[in-house]
Design a protein around this motif. Structure first.
Motif, PDB file in Angstrom:
ATOM      1  N   LYS A   1      44.206  18.687  39.726  1.00  0.00           N
ATOM      2  CA  LYS A   1      44.126  19.881  38.877  1.00  0.00           C
ATOM      3  C   LYS A   1      42.898  20.718  39.254  1.00  0.00           C
ATOM      4  O   LYS A   1      42.972  21.948  39.357  1.00  0.00           O
ATOM      5  CB  LYS A   1      44.037  19.434  37.406  1.00  0.00           C
ATOM      6  N   THR A   2      41.773  20.035  39.459  1.00  0.00           N
ATOM      7  CA  THR A   2      40.550  20.747  39.843  1.00  0.00           C
ATOM      8  C   THR A   2      40.711  21.385  41.221  1.00  0.00           C
ATOM      9  O   THR A   2      40.266  22.516  41.450  1.00  0.00           O
ATOM     10  CB  THR A   2      39.355  19.770  39.837  1.00  0.00           C
ATOM     11  N   LEU A   3      41.350  20.652  42.132  1.00  0.00           N
ATOM     12  CA  LEU A   3      41.567  21.217  43.477  1.00  0.00           C
ATOM     13  C   LEU A   3      42.381  22.493  43.395  1.00  0.00           C
ATOM     14  O   LEU A   3      42.121  23.468  44.114  1.00  0.00           O
ATOM     15  CB  LEU A   3      42.287  20.197  44.361  1.00  0.00           C
ATOM     16  N   ASN A   4      43.388  22.500  42.534  1.00  0.00           N
ATOM     17  CA  ASN A   4      44.201  23.711  42.391  1.00  0.00           C
ATOM     18  C   ASN A   4      43.388  24.869  41.830  1.00  0.00           C
ATOM     19  O   ASN A   4      43.588  26.020  42.223  1.00  0.00           O
ATOM     20  CB  ASN A   4      45.423  23.417  41.509  1.00  0.00           C
ATOM     21  N   LYS A   5      42.468  24.556  40.915  1.00  0.00           N
ATOM     22  CA  LYS A   5      41.590  25.616  40.385  1.00  0.00           C
ATOM     23  C   LYS A   5      40.686  26.152  41.491  1.00  0.00           C
ATOM     24  O   LYS A   5      40.433  27.359  41.577  1.00  0.00           O
ATOM     25  CB  LYS A   5      40.726  25.061  39.245  1.00  0.00           C
ATOM     26  N   ILE A   6      40.174  25.237  42.296  1.00  0.00           N
ATOM     27  CA  ILE A   6      39.308  25.663  43.393  1.00  0.00           C
ATOM     28  C   ILE A   6      40.110  26.484  44.398  1.00  0.00           C
ATOM     29  O   ILE A   6      39.631  27.484  44.938  1.00  0.00           O
ATOM     30  CB  ILE A   6      38.665  24.430  44.074  1.00  0.00           C
ATOM     31  N   PHE A   7      41.355  26.087  44.610  1.00  0.00           N
ATOM     32  CA  PHE A   7      42.202  26.782  45.584  1.00  0.00           C
ATOM     33  C   PHE A   7      42.459  28.233  45.160  1.00  0.00           C
ATOM     34  O   PHE A   7      42.652  29.109  46.009  1.00  0.00           O
ATOM     35  CB  PHE A   7      43.526  26.033  45.743  1.00  0.00           C
ATOM     36  N   ALA A   8      42.457  28.473  43.861  1.00  0.00           N
ATOM     37  CA  ALA A   8      42.660  29.844  43.385  1.00  0.00           C
ATOM     38  C   ALA A   8      41.578  30.767  43.942  1.00  0.00           C
ATOM     39  O   ALA A   8      41.812  31.960  44.169  1.00  0.00           O
ATOM     40  CB  ALA A   8      42.665  29.874  41.858  1.00  0.00           C
ATOM     41  N   ASP A   9      40.398  30.208  44.174  1.00  0.00           N
ATOM     42  CA  ASP A   9      39.311  30.993  44.771  1.00  0.00           C
ATOM     43  C   ASP A   9      39.693  31.430  46.180  1.00  0.00           C
ATOM     44  O   ASP A   9      39.408  32.560  46.590  1.00  0.00           O
ATOM     45  CB  ASP A   9      38.037  30.145  44.802  1.00  0.00           C
TER      46      ASP A   9
ATOM     47  N   LYS B   1      40.295  35.227  47.928  1.00  0.00           N
ATOM     48  CA  LYS B   1      39.626  35.642  49.173  1.00  0.00           C
ATOM     49  C   LYS B   1      40.643  36.145  50.192  1.00  0.00           C
ATOM     50  O   LYS B   1      40.417  37.154  50.858  1.00  0.00           O
ATOM     51  CB  LYS B   1      38.813  34.482  49.738  1.00  0.00           C
ATOM     52  N   ILE B   2      41.755  35.430  50.320  1.00  0.00           N
ATOM     53  CA  ILE B   2      42.785  35.892  51.273  1.00  0.00           C
ATOM     54  C   ILE B   2      43.254  37.285  50.871  1.00  0.00           C
ATOM     55  O   ILE B   2      43.466  38.154  51.720  1.00  0.00           O
ATOM     56  CB  ILE B   2      43.975  34.911  51.293  1.00  0.00           C
TER      57      ILE B   2
ATOM     58  N   GLY C   1      48.999  43.927  55.765  1.00  0.00           N
ATOM     59  CA  GLY C   1      48.092  43.002  55.085  1.00  0.00           C
ATOM     60  C   GLY C   1      48.889  41.984  54.294  1.00  0.00           C
ATOM     61  O   GLY C   1      50.129  42.039  54.254  1.00  0.00           O
ATOM     62  N   PHE C   2      48.187  41.063  53.681  1.00  0.00           N
ATOM     63  CA  PHE C   2      48.878  39.955  53.000  1.00  0.00           C
ATOM     64  C   PHE C   2      48.296  39.752  51.602  1.00  0.00           C
ATOM     65  O   PHE C   2      47.105  39.886  51.396  1.00  0.00           O
ATOM     66  CB  PHE C   2      48.713  38.660  53.791  1.00  0.00           C
ATOM     67  N   GLN C   3      49.169  39.438  50.702  1.00  0.00           N
ATOM     68  CA  GLN C   3      48.752  39.048  49.352  1.00  0.00           C
ATOM     69  C   GLN C   3      49.376  37.687  49.059  1.00  0.00           C
ATOM     70  O   GLN C   3      50.594  37.518  49.203  1.00  0.00           O
ATOM     71  CB  GLN C   3      49.224  40.068  48.313  1.00  0.00           C
ATOM     72  N   VAL C   4      48.550  36.767  48.653  1.00  0.00           N
ATOM     73  CA  VAL C   4      49.024  35.413  48.398  1.00  0.00           C
ATOM     74  C   VAL C   4      49.233  35.203  46.912  1.00  0.00           C
ATOM     75  O   VAL C   4      48.412  35.602  46.099  1.00  0.00           O
ATOM     76  CB  VAL C   4      47.996  34.375  48.901  1.00  0.00           C
ATOM     77  N   SER C   5      50.356  34.645  46.581  1.00  0.00           N
ATOM     78  CA  SER C   5      50.556  34.250  45.184  1.00  0.00           C
ATOM     79  C   SER C   5      51.303  32.926  45.214  1.00  0.00           C
ATOM     80  O   SER C   5      52.427  32.851  45.682  1.00  0.00           O
ATOM     81  CB  SER C   5      51.354  35.295  44.418  1.00  0.00           C
ATOM     82  N   SER C   6      50.644  31.914  44.773  1.00  0.00           N
ATOM     83  CA  SER C   6      51.250  30.590  44.864  1.00  0.00           C
ATOM     84  C   SER C   6      51.967  30.260  43.570  1.00  0.00           C
ATOM     85  O   SER C   6      51.676  30.820  42.518  1.00  0.00           O
ATOM     86  CB  SER C   6      50.181  29.555  45.138  1.00  0.00           C
TER      87      SER C   6
ATOM     88  N   PHE D   1      34.639  35.650  53.888  1.00  0.00           N
ATOM     89  CA  PHE D   1      34.430  34.221  53.688  1.00  0.00           C
ATOM     90  C   PHE D   1      32.956  33.799  53.755  1.00  0.00           C
ATOM     91  O   PHE D   1      32.617  32.715  53.308  1.00  0.00           O
ATOM     92  CB  PHE D   1      35.248  33.422  54.715  1.00  0.00           C
ATOM     93  N   VAL D   2      32.118  34.657  54.314  1.00  0.00           N
ATOM     94  CA  VAL D   2      30.703  34.296  54.467  1.00  0.00           C
ATOM     95  C   VAL D   2      30.047  33.921  53.129  1.00  0.00           C
ATOM     96  O   VAL D   2      29.345  32.911  53.051  1.00  0.00           O
ATOM     97  CB  VAL D   2      29.926  35.438  55.170  1.00  0.00           C
TER      98      VAL D   2
END
Lengths: 340, 298
Positions: free
Chosen positions: A11-19, A23-24, A46-51, A189-190
């Motif tokens: 669950k935490t990984l998914n929250k972090i992945f939202a970050d 960025k993408i 360009g690209f927009q990500v929505s998981s 990403f920097v």
């Protein structure tokens, strides 16, 4: 044997992945243009990500990312043709001795550039899935020089070292990209990594396997239906339109899913994107490889400032060594380390 | 393997070996927390009773001009109203932690070993020293101050020295004590420095505290014992002094942020301590020779 263990659940990984998604989505679009005689073309993609909810899951072999939907947005093509000036008259008849007599020159059509904009933003969608391992490596910046651990901890990194590293990662993987875009992408990403000059343990996802469906027919169909619905409901006040769309959404999704089958037009477009424009390889390289080299899943300083102080005393820094990562599927990632 | 995050989102465990390394790092990087003394010790920490720690001192302490010794006022001399005072030092050295269950520190009987649930033991040496003036020094210190009428604010412990002539604003006529703070140390004589070290044992537990957005762990003393001091009143007096020093002077400066115990790895998220429940009866928890923290996404 490790003396520190930290576990982070999916669950935490998914929250972090939202970050990462945000960025993408802020990566600037690729724009290019070219001319061939009177014809010209420019495009912006360009690209927009929505998981889907919780795209990350943990398996015994690593971190799995499922069905990351990537919408091509913007996707604009401007075709131009320059029609030259058309004149009549102006011809001259010259008679020896008598001289020349010229007809007046009349411009009946000035030079004109006609642009045909084609805006397909938000219509076509790709989908990405992949499996990754988690790696941990220590980042030591050359800019740290001979600074002591506390000096490095207190010194803001004003160098461009990380930026240049990222630029190298991008341009070596996708040599075609213009340097300005490479820099813009790197700059997104920097900030995830750049802070002070302390050494850092950085955890990255490393791809084992990835699959990009360049045109996800189901998602694309949903996008098309979505836009049609928007147009049909445009006469409604926005609040009511939102409610109406929410009611219709399951229907749109069902139609989209039902149409997730071969489609000549979309297959043609997929071939065009892949073969003619080379977008497929570029996008797969970008998603499967490049961004995960720049975006840290976790990071922490080494030595780590365990006890801070606001009265002028130095922070208590503890060296962290023997860092390792294991996956306790399907629940969590476990980081083990030794505090020395 | 049972999930460590079965009842939380982020779990951290630091065993007592790591915690002892942390204490060691603390001692080397923040020595002023464990070493107290008057001016001569501040200027020259080698004069301390136990100066072996100086060899392990982190060079950044000197580089950042952090103190090695926390300066204390001179110790007054009872009945003497002149400017001279004793130099002294007090140190806590050889610190060692043992998380429940008891297996590395042999607690004295006065602390009812073994450790109970959620407790940990602390062992340290408290070393103190007094620089005793030589007979020659004493003979040279002339007692020249005349006695004066006692003045002191009896209610709030405010010290009042010699009142200015004619100034009666601070005079409490009910006062019966003369309080005079020494300002000049006796000439320091390393040869007459009298040192002693006592073994200090304490039993503590941890509590979570602080603001919800930055919770930390506090260390709370349950009991303290300095064995083998007689008479008993002296033992209890010294234990009282050491316990109060730890409780008010040292331990409040050892607040460990909960997020730091998991290396701030999810610092882009808002997390807080997992609520105590039947599944997580203690948070933080001390068991199996380690301290554990349970964190939940907000």
């Amino acid at each position: 044997m490790s003396n520190v263990n930290i576990a982070v659940n999916a669950k935490t990984l998914n929250k972090i992945f939202a970050d990462l998604e945000s960025k993408i989505n802020s990566v600037p679009p690729l724009t290019a243009s070219g001319n061939l005689g009177p014809f010209g073309a420019s495009f912006s993609i360009g690209f927009q990500v929505s998981s889907a909810a919780n795209p990350i899951s943990l398996t015994s072999s690593g971190v799995k990312i499922d069905n990351l939907e990537i919408t091509y947005d913007p996707l604009k093509l401007d075709l131009t043709v320059t029609i030259p000036e058309i004149d009549i008259g102006g011809e001259c008849i010259c008679v020896p001795i008598l001289g020349c007599a010229c007809l007046p020159k009349i411009e009946i059509f000035p030079q004109t550039t006609v642009t045909v904009p084609i805006d397909l933003s938000g219509i076509f969608a790709a989908s990405f899935s992949g499996e990754f391992t988690v790696t941990a490596a220590k980042q030591v910046l050359a800019a740290k020089g001979s600074l002591t651990p506390h000096q490095a901890n207190l010194t803001t990194d004003t160098s461009d070292e990380i930026l240049h590293n990222f630029e190298n990662i991008i341009s070596s993987a996708i040599p075609l990209l213009p340097s300005s875009l490479v820099k813009d992408i790197a700059n997104v990403f920097v900030p995830s990594v750049k802070s002070n000059l302390a050494d850092k343990w950085i955890f990255h996802l490393k791809d084992v396997f990835s699959n990009l469906q360049l045109i996800d027919i189901g998602d694309t169909t949903i996008n098309i239906l979505d836009k049609i619905t928007d147009a049909l409901l445009s006469f409604l006040p926005s609040a009511i339109r939102t409610i109406a769309k929410a009611i219709l959404q399951p229907v749109i999704d069902a139609i989209g899913a039902a149409l997730d089958i071969g489609n000549d037009i979309l297959n043609f477009l997929e071939n065009l994107f892949q073969s003619s424009l080379g977008i497929g390889n570029m996008l797969e390289t970008f998603l499967g490889n490049i961004i995960f080299q720049m975006w840290p899943l976790f990071l922490f300083a080494d030595p780590f400032p365990m006890i801070q102080d606001n009265s002028g005393l130095i922070a208590v820094l503890v060296p962290v060594e023997n860092v390792a990562v294991a996956i306790n599927a399907p629940q969590e990632i476990v980081i083990s380390a030794n505090i020395l | 393997m049972a999930a460590l995050t079965q009842f939380c989102d982020i779990f951290g465990a630091i065993n007592e070996g790591a915690f002892n390394n942390l204490v060691n790092d603390l001692k080397n990087q923040r020595p002023s927390l464990f070493n107290y003394g008057t001016i001569s010790f501040v200027k020259n920490p080698k004069l301390l009773c136990n100066n072996s720690f100086l060899q392990q001192l982190d060079p950044d302490v000197t580089l950042f001009q952090n103190p090695v010794v926390t300066q204390q006022p001179l110790l007054g001399i009872l009945g003497y109203t002149g400017p001279f005072g004793f130099e002294y030092c007090l140190q806590f050295t050889e610190l060692q932690i043992d998380f429940q269950p008891s297996n590395t520190i042999q607690l004295p009987a006065g602390l009812n070993p073994p450790l109970k649930s959620q407790q940990f033991a602390l062992h340290a040496q408290a070393c103190a020293g007094l620089d005793c003036p030589t007979a020659r020094t004493l003979s040279q210190v002339e007692v020249s101050d005349p006695a004066f009428f006692p003045v002191v604010n009896s209610g709030d412990l405010t010290q009042v020295n010699h009142p200015a002539s004619g100034d009666t604003t601070n005079i409490d006529t009910k006062g019966i004590l003369v309080v005079s703070s020494p300002t000049i140390p006796f000439p320091f004589e390393p040869k007459t420095m009298q040192c002693f070290c006592l073994d200090v044992f304490a039993v503590l537990h941890v509590e979570e505290g602080g603001p919800t957005n930055n919770p930390f762990i506090s260390l709370i003393i349950d009991g303290i014992e300095i064995p083998e001091i007689r008479p008993l009143g002296l033992e209890h007096s010294i234990e009282c002094y050491v316990k109060t020093t730890l409780a008010l002077g040292i331990l409040p400066k050892l607040k460990l942020a909960l997020n730091a115990l998991v290396f701030n790895i999810a610092n882009i998220l808002t997390i807080g301590p997992t609520a105590v429940s039947a599944n997580v009866p203690f948070n933080p928890s001390i068991e199996k020779d380690q301290i554990e923290v349970f964190l939940t996404l907000n």
